[in-house]
Design a protein around this motif. Structure first.
Motif, PDB file in Angstrom:
ATOM      1  N   TYR A  29      -3.460 -24.471 -15.320  1.00 22.14           N
ATOM      2  CA  TYR A  29      -2.485 -23.471 -15.473  1.00 22.14           C
ATOM      3  C   TYR A  29      -2.696 -22.119 -14.858  1.00 22.14           C
ATOM      4  O   TYR A  29      -3.633 -21.722 -15.341  1.00 22.14           O
ATOM      5  CB  TYR A  29      -2.151 -23.302 -16.981  1.00 22.14           C
ATOM      6  CG  TYR A  29      -1.431 -24.652 -17.446  1.00 22.14           C
ATOM      7  CD1 TYR A  29      -0.117 -24.898 -17.231  1.00 22.14           C
ATOM      8  CD2 TYR A  29      -2.320 -25.644 -18.436  1.00 22.14           C
ATOM      9  CE1 TYR A  29       0.477 -26.080 -17.933  1.00 22.14           C
ATOM     10  CE2 TYR A  29      -1.750 -26.563 -18.955  1.00 22.14           C
ATOM     11  CZ  TYR A  29      -0.579 -26.737 -18.621  1.00 22.14           C
ATOM     12  OH  TYR A  29       0.158 -28.286 -19.041  1.00 22.14           O
ATOM     13  N   SER A  30      -2.032 -21.732 -13.825  1.00 14.82           N
ATOM     14  CA  SER A  30      -2.445 -20.512 -13.169  1.00 14.82           C
ATOM     15  C   SER A  30      -1.204 -19.869 -12.381  1.00 14.82           C
ATOM     16  O   SER A  30      -0.406 -20.389 -11.945  1.00 14.82           O
ATOM     17  CB  SER A  30      -3.306 -20.908 -12.065  1.00 14.82           C
ATOM     18  OG  SER A  30      -3.904 -19.674 -11.111  1.00 14.82           O
ATOM     19  N   ALA A  31      -1.255 -18.579 -12.671  1.00 19.00           N
ATOM     20  CA  ALA A  31      -0.250 -17.758 -11.970  1.00 19.00           C
ATOM     21  C   ALA A  31      -0.487 -17.633 -10.618  1.00 19.00           C
ATOM     22  O   ALA A  31       0.688 -17.594  -9.761  1.00 19.00           O
ATOM     23  CB  ALA A  31      -0.103 -16.344 -12.553  1.00 19.00           C
ATOM     24  N   ALA A  32      -1.673 -17.840 -10.085  1.00 17.13           N
ATOM     25  CA  ALA A  32      -2.185 -17.649  -8.761  1.00 17.13           C
ATOM     26  C   ALA A  32      -1.972 -19.244  -8.119  1.00 17.13           C
ATOM     27  O   ALA A  32      -2.536 -19.938  -8.597  1.00 17.13           O
ATOM     28  CB  ALA A  32      -3.636 -17.274  -8.493  1.00 17.13           C
ATOM     29  N   VAL A  33      -1.173 -19.500  -6.964  1.00 19.97           N
ATOM     30  CA  VAL A  33      -1.166 -20.847  -6.654  1.00 19.97           C
ATOM     31  C   VAL A  33      -1.762 -20.926  -5.278  1.00 19.97           C
ATOM     32  O   VAL A  33      -1.387 -20.248  -4.412  1.00 19.97           O
ATOM     33  CB  VAL A  33       0.514 -21.106  -6.556  1.00 19.97           C
ATOM     34  CG1 VAL A  33       0.769 -22.368  -6.029  1.00 19.97           C
ATOM     35  CG2 VAL A  33       1.222 -20.766  -7.896  1.00 19.97           C
ATOM     36  N   PRO A  34      -2.564 -21.834  -5.084  1.00 20.14           N
ATOM     37  CA  PRO A  34      -3.287 -22.081  -3.909  1.00 20.14           C
ATOM     38  C   PRO A  34      -2.008 -22.324  -2.855  1.00 20.14           C
ATOM     39  O   PRO A  34      -1.005 -22.994  -3.068  1.00 20.14           O
ATOM     40  CB  PRO A  34      -4.059 -23.480  -4.044  1.00 20.14           C
ATOM     41  CG  PRO A  34      -4.425 -23.249  -5.762  1.00 20.14           C
ATOM     42  CD  PRO A  34      -3.023 -22.847  -6.262  1.00 20.14           C
ATOM     43  N   THR A  35      -2.464 -22.095  -1.604  1.00 16.14           N
ATOM     44  CA  THR A  35      -1.555 -22.057  -0.396  1.00 16.14           C
ATOM     45  C   THR A  35      -0.902 -23.492  -0.139  1.00 16.14           C
ATOM     46  O   THR A  35       0.404 -23.814  -0.104  1.00 16.14           O
ATOM     47  CB  THR A  35      -2.025 -21.620   0.963  1.00 16.14           C
ATOM     48  OG1 THR A  35      -3.335 -22.338   1.028  1.00 16.14           O
ATOM     49  CG2 THR A  35      -2.100 -20.105   0.720  1.00 16.14           C
ATOM     50  N   GLY A  36      -1.715 -24.753  -0.447  1.00 16.93           N
ATOM     51  CA  GLY A  36      -1.249 -25.814  -0.233  1.00 16.93           C
ATOM     52  C   GLY A  36      -0.420 -26.639  -1.341  1.00 16.93           C
ATOM     53  O   GLY A  36       0.079 -27.498  -1.268  1.00 16.93           O
ATOM     54  N   PHE A  37      -0.339 -25.783  -2.522  1.00 14.65           N
ATOM     55  CA  PHE A  37       0.545 -26.165  -3.483  1.00 14.65           C
ATOM     56  C   PHE A  37       1.711 -25.502  -3.852  1.00 14.65           C
ATOM     57  O   PHE A  37       2.345 -25.563  -4.993  1.00 14.65           O
ATOM     58  CB  PHE A  37      -0.399 -26.013  -4.849  1.00 14.65           C
ATOM     59  CG  PHE A  37      -1.505 -27.073  -5.131  1.00 14.65           C
ATOM     60  CD1 PHE A  37      -1.375 -28.094  -5.819  1.00 14.65           C
ATOM     61  CD2 PHE A  37      -2.584 -26.825  -4.369  1.00 14.65           C
ATOM     62  CE1 PHE A  37      -2.305 -29.127  -5.886  1.00 14.65           C
ATOM     63  CE2 PHE A  37      -3.799 -27.563  -4.550  1.00 14.65           C
ATOM     64  CZ  PHE A  37      -3.530 -28.771  -5.267  1.00 14.65           C
ATOM     65  N   ALA A  38       1.892 -24.750  -2.808  1.00 13.57           N
ATOM     66  CA  ALA A  38       3.331 -24.175  -2.843  1.00 13.57           C
ATOM     67  C   ALA A  38       4.579 -24.884  -2.861  1.00 13.57           C
ATOM     68  O   ALA A  38       5.516 -24.656  -3.610  1.00 13.57           O
ATOM     69  CB  ALA A  38       3.636 -23.214  -1.443  1.00 13.57           C
ATOM     70  N   THR A  39       4.306 -26.208  -2.292  1.00 16.37           N
ATOM     71  CA  THR A  39       5.473 -26.955  -2.310  1.00 16.37           C
ATOM     72  C   THR A  39       5.347 -28.114  -3.386  1.00 16.37           C
ATOM     73  O   THR A  39       6.393 -28.373  -4.404  1.00 16.37           O
ATOM     74  CB  THR A  39       5.936 -27.889  -1.296  1.00 16.37           C
ATOM     75  OG1 THR A  39       6.260 -26.657  -0.212  1.00 16.37           O
ATOM     76  CG2 THR A  39       7.066 -28.659  -1.246  1.00 16.37           C
ATOM     77  N   ASP A  40       4.430 -28.612  -3.748  1.00 13.28           N
ATOM     78  CA  ASP A  40       3.994 -29.814  -4.274  1.00 13.28           C
ATOM     79  C   ASP A  40       3.048 -29.330  -5.533  1.00 13.28           C
ATOM     80  O   ASP A  40       2.104 -28.943  -5.103  1.00 13.28           O
ATOM     81  CB  ASP A  40       3.437 -30.926  -3.651  1.00 13.28           C
ATOM     82  CG  ASP A  40       4.249 -31.765  -2.686  1.00 13.28           C
ATOM     83  OD1 ASP A  40       5.594 -31.791  -2.984  1.00 13.28           O
ATOM     84  OD2 ASP A  40       4.041 -31.857  -1.464  1.00 13.28           O
ATOM     85  N   ALA A  41       3.300 -29.399  -6.880  1.00 12.48           N
ATOM     86  CA  ALA A  41       2.305 -29.151  -7.984  1.00 12.48           C
ATOM     87  C   ALA A  41       1.362 -30.071  -8.015  1.00 12.48           C
ATOM     88  O   ALA A  41       0.227 -29.597  -8.595  1.00 12.48           O
ATOM     89  CB  ALA A  41       3.260 -28.924  -9.291  1.00 12.48           C
ATOM     90  N   VAL A  42       1.472 -31.347  -7.597  1.00 10.19           N
ATOM     91  CA  VAL A  42       0.353 -32.288  -7.821  1.00 10.19           C
ATOM     92  C   VAL A  42      -0.062 -32.828  -6.528  1.00 10.19           C
ATOM     93  O   VAL A  42       0.889 -33.488  -5.832  1.00 10.19           O
ATOM     94  CB  VAL A  42       0.770 -33.399  -8.922  1.00 10.19           C
ATOM     95  CG1 VAL A  42      -0.205 -34.440  -8.961  1.00 10.19           C
ATOM     96  CG2 VAL A  42       1.256 -32.636 -10.127  1.00 10.19           C
ATOM     97  N   ILE A  43      -1.298 -32.858  -6.137  1.00  9.96           N
ATOM     98  CA  ILE A  43      -1.628 -33.432  -4.900  1.00  9.96           C
ATOM     99  C   ILE A  43      -2.820 -34.372  -5.175  1.00  9.96           C
ATOM    100  O   ILE A  43      -3.842 -34.004  -5.962  1.00  9.96           O
ATOM    101  CB  ILE A  43      -2.027 -32.526  -3.926  1.00  9.96           C
ATOM    102  CG1 ILE A  43      -0.674 -31.543  -3.702  1.00  9.96           C
ATOM    103  CG2 ILE A  43      -2.522 -32.771  -2.478  1.00  9.96           C
ATOM    104  CD1 ILE A  43      -1.128 -30.318  -2.568  1.00  9.96           C
TER     105      ILE A  43
END
Length: 390
Positions: A29-43
């Motif tokens: 749970y993070s307010a900062a989102v890695p660039t690769g997770f901008a569209t998909d929350a689960v990878i």
């Protein structure tokens, strides 16, 4: 002049382990989102390099993302062949509490294949969280996809004597982690970030490397530290070093163990660091008190379901005149129900099993058949009493 040129590619090939027991998830749970997770929350993340390509780096400006990198790194250190889904979700508002519905999101993305999920949050621990986490297990169990949940909340500022007891809770599939590195990367992150870093990555990694019947605190098999490095100086996730705590707190059946908390410890005259146990949030005398009690049962359920589902809504031949189940029908159904258990016994995941069907059931009236299955689990030698003398 002709030539042939070779370019080495990172195809991320890894040894394919048999089965799906090592399929796992990590949720942050993070307010900062890695660039690769901008569209998909689960990878699905294949390795640490893949995570870095997705923006999860150790030199990120955000401590939250540095923390993700640390745990993913620890996860692949423990089991390079793990199949890992990573989820990054927004935390609840400061005044709000988790629902943990994101666990179901990750489970569904994995197509119900995860066998354990690690959950990291900067929220402080609250007893009510354990029931909410257990509810997420039940949702998976209801679709024959049970999994264990390892939980790492924030204990920053909590004194060791104030750590909670889980011994009276009813969340056997939830395991509370209170361990942390005390001298290396994890410790440095703890100082910089000001929240518990925990040991969720190592817990998921080493649990996935264990067979379903194995305790990931097994001393012979699961030394979890790097000599002179990560977890070689274990601490609690409030920053207290294990070596500074009294034996009454850290020993077998000491304060933390009786509270059914999972931490990293050392043993006298034995090199390495180890998880103390695999406690679930429930009484110690429960049949499902430990992760290795739960995982074989859920694996058995998946196998039995897979083998028995083809018979649903099918014809069932009965004895002429009595309406009882034919002996041939009983034999067939007992054989099919036991196939998965037979394989688990061969693999050492069960000590034995028995499948019984009462032939006197009135199937014509009820359209249902009751099958009774009894399993004998593999025991865990938690302690030995050795008498010695002259």
């Amino acid at each position: 002049m002709g030539s042939i040129k070779f370019n080495k590619q990172n195809g991320r090939l890894k040894r394919q382990l048999p089965g799906e027991d090592h399929y796992s998830g990590l949720i942050f749970y993070s307010a900062a989102v890695p660039t690769g997770f901008a569209t998909d929350a689960v990878i699905e993340v294949n390795d640490l390099e893949h995570a870095e390509e997705l923006g999860i780096t150790s030199d990120n400006a955000s401590n939250d993302i540095k923390n993700m990198h640390y745990h993913i790194s620890e996860c692949f250190r423990a089991n390079k062949d793990i199949v890992l889904w990573v989820g990054v979700f927004a935390p609840p508002a400061e005044a709000a509490e988790h629902t943990f519905a994101e666990i179901s999101t990750l489970r569904l993305v994995s197509q119900n294949r995860v066998r354990r999920v690690g959950v990291f949050t900067k929220k402080a621990y609250a007893a009510a969280q354990m029931a909410l986490l257990q509810d997420q297990y039940v949702l998976g169990f209801d679709v024959k996809s049970g999994f264990e949940i390892f939980y790492s909340p924030n204990f920053h500022g909590v004194t060791t004597v104030s750590l909670p007891s889980l011994a009276t809770l009813a969340a056997p599939n939830v395991h509370l982690l209170i361990g942390q590195d005390g001298g290396y990367t994890g410790a440095a992150l703890y100082t910089a970030a000001g929240f518990s870093i925990g040991v969720i990555g190592a817990a998921i990694g080493f649990s996935s490397a264990a067979k379903v019947h194995e305790n990931f605190g097994w001393v012979q098999k699961f030394d979890i530290c790097v000599r002179g490095g990560e977890l070689d100086k274990p601490a609690l996730s409030n920053g207290d070093l294990i070596e500074d705590l009294s034996e009454a707190i850290t020993k077998d059946l000491g304060t933390l163990d009786v509270k059914r908390l999972i931490f990293v410890t050392k043993y006298p005259n034995i090199a390495g660091s180890y998880f103390n146990d695999s406690h679930g949030a429930c009484p110690a005398d429960s049949d499902y008190a430990y992760a290795e009690d739960n995982m074989p049962i859920d694996k058995a359920i998946r196998g039995i379901y897979r083998n028995m589902m083809p018979f649903v809504n099918g014809p069932t031949l009965l004895e002429k005149g009595t309406g009882k189940l034919r002996a041939s029908t009983v034999d067939l159904l007992q054989l099919e129900a036991g196939k998965a258990l037979e394989q688990m016994e061969k693999d050492g995941e069960l000590s034995g099993y028995e499948v019984l069907i009462d032939p006197d059931q009135d199937v014509a009236a009820t359209s249902s058949i009751t099958i009774n299955i009894s399993n004998t689990k593999v025991g865990v030698s938690r302690r030995f009493n050795i008498n010695i003398g002259y």
